[in-house]
Design an enzyme around this catalytic site. Structure first.
Site, PDB file in Angstrom:
ATOM      1  N   ALA A  19      18.264 -24.030   4.524  1.00 26.17           N
ATOM      2  CA  ALA A  19      18.028 -23.796   6.313  1.00 26.17           C
ATOM      3  C   ALA A  19      19.559 -23.534   7.146  1.00 26.17           C
ATOM      4  O   ALA A  19      18.960 -22.908   8.314  1.00 26.17           O
ATOM      5  CB  ALA A  19      16.773 -23.472   6.774  1.00 26.17           C
ATOM      6  N   GLY A  20      20.717 -24.316   6.850  1.00 26.13           N
ATOM      7  CA  GLY A  20      21.504 -24.473   8.105  1.00 26.13           C
ATOM      8  C   GLY A  20      22.361 -23.160   7.768  1.00 26.13           C
ATOM      9  O   GLY A  20      22.210 -22.671   6.921  1.00 26.13           O
ATOM     10  N   ARG A  24      30.733 -23.615  10.245  1.00 25.09           N
ATOM     11  CA  ARG A  24      31.815 -24.139   9.868  1.00 25.09           C
ATOM     12  C   ARG A  24      32.575 -23.338   9.082  1.00 25.09           C
ATOM     13  O   ARG A  24      33.953 -23.295   8.746  1.00 25.09           O
ATOM     14  CB  ARG A  24      31.777 -25.986   9.744  1.00 25.09           C
ATOM     15  CG  ARG A  24      31.685 -26.285  11.118  1.00 25.09           C
ATOM     16  CD  ARG A  24      31.311 -27.747  10.569  1.00 25.09           C
ATOM     17  NE  ARG A  24      30.264 -27.996   9.970  1.00 25.09           N
ATOM     18  CZ  ARG A  24      29.666 -29.029   9.655  1.00 25.09           C
ATOM     19  NH1 ARG A  24      30.338 -30.562   9.872  1.00 25.09           N
ATOM     20  NH2 ARG A  24      28.315 -29.442   9.496  1.00 25.09           N
ATOM     21  N   ASN A 412      42.689   5.188 -37.025  1.00 26.18           N
ATOM     22  CA  ASN A 412      43.712   4.802 -35.783  1.00 26.18           C
ATOM     23  C   ASN A 412      44.126   6.231 -34.684  1.00 26.18           C
ATOM     24  O   ASN A 412      43.727   7.152 -35.175  1.00 26.18           O
ATOM     25  CB  ASN A 412      45.198   4.676 -36.798  1.00 26.18           C
ATOM     26  CG  ASN A 412      46.430   4.423 -35.820  1.00 26.18           C
ATOM     27  OD1 ASN A 412      46.202   2.832 -35.369  1.00 26.18           O
ATOM     28  ND2 ASN A 412      47.178   5.483 -35.255  1.00 26.18           N
TER      29      ASN A 412
END
Ligand code: UD1
Ligand code: CA
Length: 558
Positions: A19-20, A24, A412
């Protein structure tokens, strides 16, 4: 990452703190959703937490909580999402989590008919047993680290066990203050609250703990926020628990990196590099050759078999899976790609593709989602593919785009060919059968089908289906306008070269630069060519009709 010997009963709960603010990081993306090793920070912690098989897993969110909650629920649907209120701090986060977990434990006990207040699991005041708390921003923590901590907690019958580590520079961390006679933890002091002497301590709090549920519940009740940051600190629980008579102990993690948190982008890069180093180390131990670990990046969920070789500059992401004997790189990036036995993938960028056994890709190939290259098939140089099924042994060797296409086996596709899949509104499919030989520089205007064993002529725009065994031609036959350069570009180097060459022809036929066919045409048409000079080329014959003049008599149309 491998089995471990220590074992303890599963915890009653693991609480992940997410929850921070993550200020920073300076990011619009919540810190918890930033990635290392191909997984979000919180995803790593959730994976480690789940490996303990807890009765309940709770993740506390707040800042951009919905995005984090959705992400966590996608990874682990059983998660209890807890909303932290406006009161800040790790202690508050755990208060919110415990309130929710206790309520659930009581509700579960009531549902089972255990009377409230009675002894026993899930009864009484709520959760009972061990509660593991982990910060969501420590991506290198793994299940073994948590299991060892839990085992130590049970072995010593502690009230609280905190995981610590010793670092060179402990600036910013909570410091572990120990009782020197017993070694027990007295308290944790946050950097901003620490005295000069306390700041000398190099043993720090990792933000990973095991608590006895009852001890935690009681201590949470008396947490304050009288500190330098005005936050409710979880580490204060340790001092409160010790004062109440509980044993508070620490386990030291030998490698600080294992418990380091990401707070800014520098740490994100540093821990990402460390995680990569560990992942490579594990694969090399398991028998994978990594020629240059410094330039090789492998996500945690990638799966490699023994005797895979990874050449320099290679990145393997997501759920990429590589089978034995395959060689990847150099300079290749694969995301969610499956590579088969002994396949080679050189200088390629690919995602959500399958490259089967023995196939070869690159150099310089771009494999977009839905590409499925068959056994021993080839996607060559400067080729882009998307939603393309290319069958066993089939080849798209050079300079082509194959999108929304199904190609059979042993076919091819000529160089410089394009599936024209988009009509400006919708996408359409090109189907080419098995053992087909398509000419160089073809456009397949989808929806269109080329049958088994069919050929197409070089330079054709294939707008209509080519039946099995047919030759599809849409290019007009070639017309040479003799003497054009001399007349229309007089005085140029080209004109001079042409004049010299033609003079040489007349003087000495043996030195002619023209082939037999051209010489015959030259002789037969010189007079007619002069008359036809500068007139526009007649319209090409319609495709599919038997007007193969120039092709039928000349060399192979391809
Ligand atoms: C925290 C510890 C510190 C420890 C360090 C280790 C506290 C007070 N300090 O400091 O002792 O050394 O981790 O890295 O606990 N969180 C919430 N709600 C909040 C605040 C934070 O859920 O209100 C979460 C964050 O999302 C993060 C974790 O808790 O996952 C740690 O928070 P962070 O702000 O990084 O704490 P630090 O200052 O690093
Ligand atoms: Ca942190």
């Amino acid at each position: 990452m491998g089995a471990h010997v220590t074992s303890a009963p599963p915890p009653a709960a693991v609480v992940v703190l997410a929850a921070g603010q993550g200020t920073r990081m300076r990011s619009a993306v919540p810190k918890m959703l930033h990635e290392v090793g191909g997984r979000s920070l919180v995803g790593h912690v959730v994976a480690a937490s789940r490996s303990l098989d807890p009765e309940r897993l709770a993740v506390v969110v707040r800042h951009q909580g919905e995005a984090v909650a959705d992400h966590v629920l996608a990874l682990a649907p059983e998660t209890v999402i807890v909303d932290q209120d406006e009161i800040p701090g790790t202690g508050r986060a755990v208060q919110c989590a415990m309130a929710e977990l206790d309520a659930r434990a009581l509700a579960a006990a009531a549902a089972e008919g255990i009377p409230e207040g009675q002894e026993g699991r899930g009864a009484g005041r709520g959760l009972a047993g061990a509660v593991v708390v982990v910060a969501g921003d420590t991506p290198l923590v793994d299940g073994d680290v948590l299991a060892d901590l839990l085992a130590a907690h049970h072995a010593e019958a502690s009230a609280v066990t905190v995981l610590t580590t010793v670092v060179e520079d402990s600036t910013g961390y909570g410091r572990i203050v120990r009782d020197h006679s017993t070694g027990d933890v007295v308290r944790i002091v946050e950097h901003k609250d620490a005295t000069e002497v306390e700041r000398e301590i190099r043993e720090i709090n990792s933000s990973i703990y095991v608590f006895d549920a009852a001890v935690l519940r009681d201590a949470l009740g008396s947490l304050g926020s009288d500190n330098a940051q005005g936050e409710v600190y979880l580490p204060d629980v340790l001092e409160i628990a010790r004062d109440a008579g509980g044993a508070v102990r620490a386990v030291v993690a030998p490698d600080p990196m294992t418990v380091e948190g990401v707070n800014d982008r520098r740490q994100l890069a540093a821990l990402g590099a460390e995680m990569n180093r560990r992942v490579l180390d594990r694969w090399m131990a398991a028998g994978v050759t990594v020629v240059d670990p410094a330039t090789t990046w492998i996500d945690v969920d990638v799966d490699l078999a023994q005797d895979v070789t990874i050449l320099p500059g290679t990145q393997l992401h997501g759920a990429t899976k590589v089978a034995t004997g395959a060689v990847i790189g150099p300079d290749t990036t694969l995301t969610d790609v499956e590579v088969g036995l002994n396949a080679t993938v050189v200088r390629t960028h690919g995602s959500l593709a399958v490259i089967r056994e023995g196939a070869s890709v690159g150099p310089f190939a771009f494999l977009r989602p839905g590409t499925d290259l068959g056994k021993n098939g080839k996607i060559g140089t400067f080729v882009e593919t998307k939603n393309a099924e290319i069958g066993e042994g089939s080849k798209v060797p050079h300079l082509s785009y194959v999108g929304d296409a199904t190609i059979g086996e042993h076919t091819n596709v000529g160089a410089a060919s394009i599936t024209v899949n988009y009509d400006g509104v919708k996408k359409h499919r090109t189907v080419i059968g098995s053992h087909a030989r398509t000419g160089a520089d073809n456009m397949f205007v989808a929806p269109v089908t080329v049958g088994d064993g069919a050929y197409t002529a070089a330079g054709s725009v294939i707008r209509r289906d080519v039946p099995s065994g047919a030759l599809g031609v849409s290019a007009g036959s070639q017309r040479n306008i003799e003497g054009w350069v001399a007349r229309r570009r007089p005085g140029t180097a080209a004109a001079e070269a042409a004049t010299a060459a033609l003079a040489g022809d007349t003087e000495d036929g043996a030195t002619s630069v023209l082939g037999a066919q051209a010489q015959a045409e030259h002789a037969g048409r010189t007079a007619a060519a002069a008359a036809a000079a500068d007139k526009p080329t007649p319209p090409p014959p319609s495709p599919g009709v038997a007007t193969l003049d120039g092709l039928s008599e000349g060399p192979d149309a391809r």
